[in-house]
Design a protein around this motif. Structure first.
Motif, mmCIF file in Angstrom:
data_model
loop_
_atom_site.group_PDB
_atom_site.id
_atom_site.type_symbol
_atom_site.label_atom_id
_atom_site.label_comp_id
_atom_site.label_asym_id
_atom_site.label_seq_id
_atom_site.Cartn_x
_atom_site.Cartn_y
_atom_site.Cartn_z
ATOM 1 N N TYR A 163 0.828 -1.210 0.000
ATOM 2 C CA TYR A 163 0.000 0.000 0.000
ATOM 3 C C TYR A 163 0.861 1.259 0.000
ATOM 4 N N TYR A 164 1.838 1.340 0.907
ATOM 5 C CA TYR A 164 2.638 2.555 1.025
ATOM 6 C C TYR A 164 3.603 2.749 -0.139
ATOM 7 N N SER A 165 3.901 1.688 -0.853
ATOM 8 C CA SER A 165 4.783 1.825 -2.013
ATOM 9 C C SER A 165 4.024 2.190 -3.284
ATOM 10 N N THR A 166 2.703 2.061 -3.251
ATOM 11 C CA THR A 166 1.915 2.292 -4.469
ATOM 12 C C THR A 166 0.839 3.351 -4.321
ATOM 13 N N GLU A 186 11.951 5.602 7.434
ATOM 14 C CA GLU A 186 10.938 5.473 6.390
ATOM 15 C C GLU A 186 11.385 4.422 5.378
ATOM 16 N N THR A 187 10.492 3.508 5.035
ATOM 17 C CA THR A 187 10.828 2.465 4.060
ATOM 18 C C THR A 187 10.243 2.728 2.676
ATOM 19 N N SER A 188 9.256 3.610 2.571
ATOM 20 C CA SER A 188 8.592 3.865 1.289
ATOM 21 C C SER A 188 9.402 4.858 0.456
ATOM 22 N N ALA A 189 9.773 4.451 -0.748
ATOM 23 C CA ALA A 189 10.509 5.347 -1.647
ATOM 24 C C ALA A 189 9.649 6.545 -2.036
ATOM 25 N N ARG A 190 8.353 6.337 -2.221
ATOM 26 C CA ARG A 190 7.449 7.426 -2.578
ATOM 27 C C ARG A 190 7.427 8.488 -1.479
ATOM 28 N N TRP A 227 18.151 9.143 5.887
ATOM 29 C CA TRP A 227 17.054 8.186 5.950
ATOM 30 C C TRP A 227 17.528 6.805 6.404
ATOM 31 N N HIS A 228 16.589 6.101 7.067
ATOM 32 C CA HIS A 228 16.872 4.758 7.578
ATOM 33 C C HIS A 228 15.653 3.875 7.385
ATOM 34 N N PRO A 271 7.586 9.502 9.101
ATOM 35 C CA PRO A 271 7.439 10.945 8.933
ATOM 36 C C PRO A 271 6.464 11.410 7.857
ATOM 37 N N GLY A 272 5.683 10.515 7.278
ATOM 38 C CA GLY A 272 4.661 10.938 6.322
ATOM 39 C C GLY A 272 5.236 11.685 5.147
ATOM 40 N N ARG A 273 4.722 12.890 4.912
ATOM 41 C CA ARG A 273 5.228 13.722 3.815
ATOM 42 C C ARG A 273 6.307 14.698 4.280
ATOM 43 N N GLY A 274 6.724 14.568 5.551
ATOM 44 C CA GLY A 274 7.735 15.466 6.085
ATOM 45 C C GLY A 274 7.166 16.731 6.691
ATOM 46 N N THR A 275 5.842 16.829 6.764
ATOM 47 C CA THR A 275 5.199 18.039 7.263
ATOM 48 C C THR A 275 5.537 18.309 8.724
ATOM 49 N N LEU A 276 5.438 17.273 9.552
ATOM 50 C CA LEU A 276 5.715 17.460 10.973
ATOM 51 C C LEU A 276 7.158 17.917 11.183
#
Length: 335
Positions: free
Chosen positions: A17-20, A95-99, A113-114, A65-70
């Motif tokens: 889900y998080y990758s797509t 974060e593991t999701s490349a997106r 990143w880790h 961290p989501g979209r980095g907003t926080l």
């Protein structure tokens, strides 16, 4: 197809889900609702840096961290309220999701990143985890008259198999027919955070939805296209989450030698930090519609009928850490 343990199914489904998908098309987190959320946490982190003895460098770590907003809001506040802290900090994102990493890089380009906490360097640390633990995979155990069974997934349906009683924490209780959820990944993560803050001096702020006390029941849920769907929908088509068991995680942290403050409700935490005061300061400087949106966002974050009581906040800290802002025993905010 072979039967798959629920936590394996959930981990696989969320990885797809998080990758797509853009998860923020399906749900909204506190930092996306109001910039004040991140600003207050930035001031909170700066305050705690002083309690740690103003180490330079200090690791500022965010898990999920989501979209980095926080983190972007935290850094902006840190530069404003305590420039020395902003200079000393080193940003690390788990974060593991490349997106999502690409989105985070646009907002927090100085980050490292880790894939997990394991590769984050050692040293004094301030860790933030907002709506991170709820997405970690859970196991479900059912109390039957003849003993515990565990839920598996097979072809989009539930399957139960006999379970090892030791897999269910001894303090968890359930009547016959009830389900107990165990989040081994969250326990491992919090245990690792506790070990680090105990050893290197640090604090971890955990914000998520879930009860203050452990209880039997099913909290697993799935969201797709902003609507609830069957959690056993095809893997990758929905975001799977479960309520965080704060009482269980507090036991894990203390067992690792850390101190625990809270949990307290998100509404109480943010109000103590000055949510409404800061919101009014910003609102007075904005056009009418923007001011209304800021005030509505503050209410959504703190109102008991919204996120104020659904979400809880807990701090894992070094032994002997004094009461921190927003936690019991600290009467005043930091705004």
């Amino acid at each position: 197809m072979t039967a798959e343990r629920l936590d394996h199914f959930m981990a696989r489904a969320n990885a797809i889900y998080y990758s797509t998908h853009d998860p923020f098309a399906d749900f909204t987190t506190s930092p996306e609702i109001s910039q004040v959320f991140g600003e207050l946490i930035g001031a909170w982190a700066a305050y705690n840096w002083q309690h740690l003895g103003r180490p330079d460098p200090v690791l500022l770590v965010e898990a999920g961290p989501g979209r980095g907003t926080l983190m972007a809001d935290v850094l902006r506040a840190a530069r404003s309220v305590m420039p020395a802290f902003a200079t000393a900090l080193r940003v690390h994102l788990i974060e593991t999701s490349a997106r999502l990493r690409a989105a985070q890089a646009a907002r927090v380009p100085m980050a490292t990143w880790h894939d997990s906490l394991d590769s984050v360097p050692t040293g004094p640390m301030i860790l933030l985890a907002n709506e991170f633990l709820d997405a970690l995979p859970i196991r479900q155990f059912v109390r039957r008259a003849g003993g515990w069974t565990e839920r598996f997934v097979l072809d989009g349906a539930w399957l139960e198999r006999p379970a090892d009683r030791t897999a269910v924490p001894a303090e968890r209780r359930a009547a016959v027919g009830q389900v107990v959820e165990v989040n081994e990944a969250a326990r491992a993560f919090v245990g690792a955070v506790a070990e680090r803050v105990r050893r290197d001096r640090g604090v971890g702020l955990l914000v998520d939805y879930g009860p203050e006390r452990s209880a039997a029941g099913v909290s697993l849920q799935a969201i797709a296209q902003a609507r609830p769907v069957d959690p056993l929908s095809p893997p990758g088509t929905a975001d799977l989450t479960a309520h965080v068991d704060f009482a269980d995680l507090a036991l894990v942290a203390r067992a690792a030698g850390a101190s625990v403050q809270g949990p307290v409700t998100q509404g109480a935490f943010l109000a103590e930090l000055g949510l409404f005061k800061r919101t009014e300061v910003l609102a007075r400087e904005r056009p009418v519609k923007q001011a209304a949106a800021l005030r509505d966002g503050a209410l959504r974050l703190a109102e008991p009928r919204a996120m104020g009581e659904l979400f809880n906040v807990m701090v894992v800290a070094f032994a002997g850490c004094p009461a921190l802002p927003g936690m019991p025993g600290v009467p005043d905010g930091i705004s």
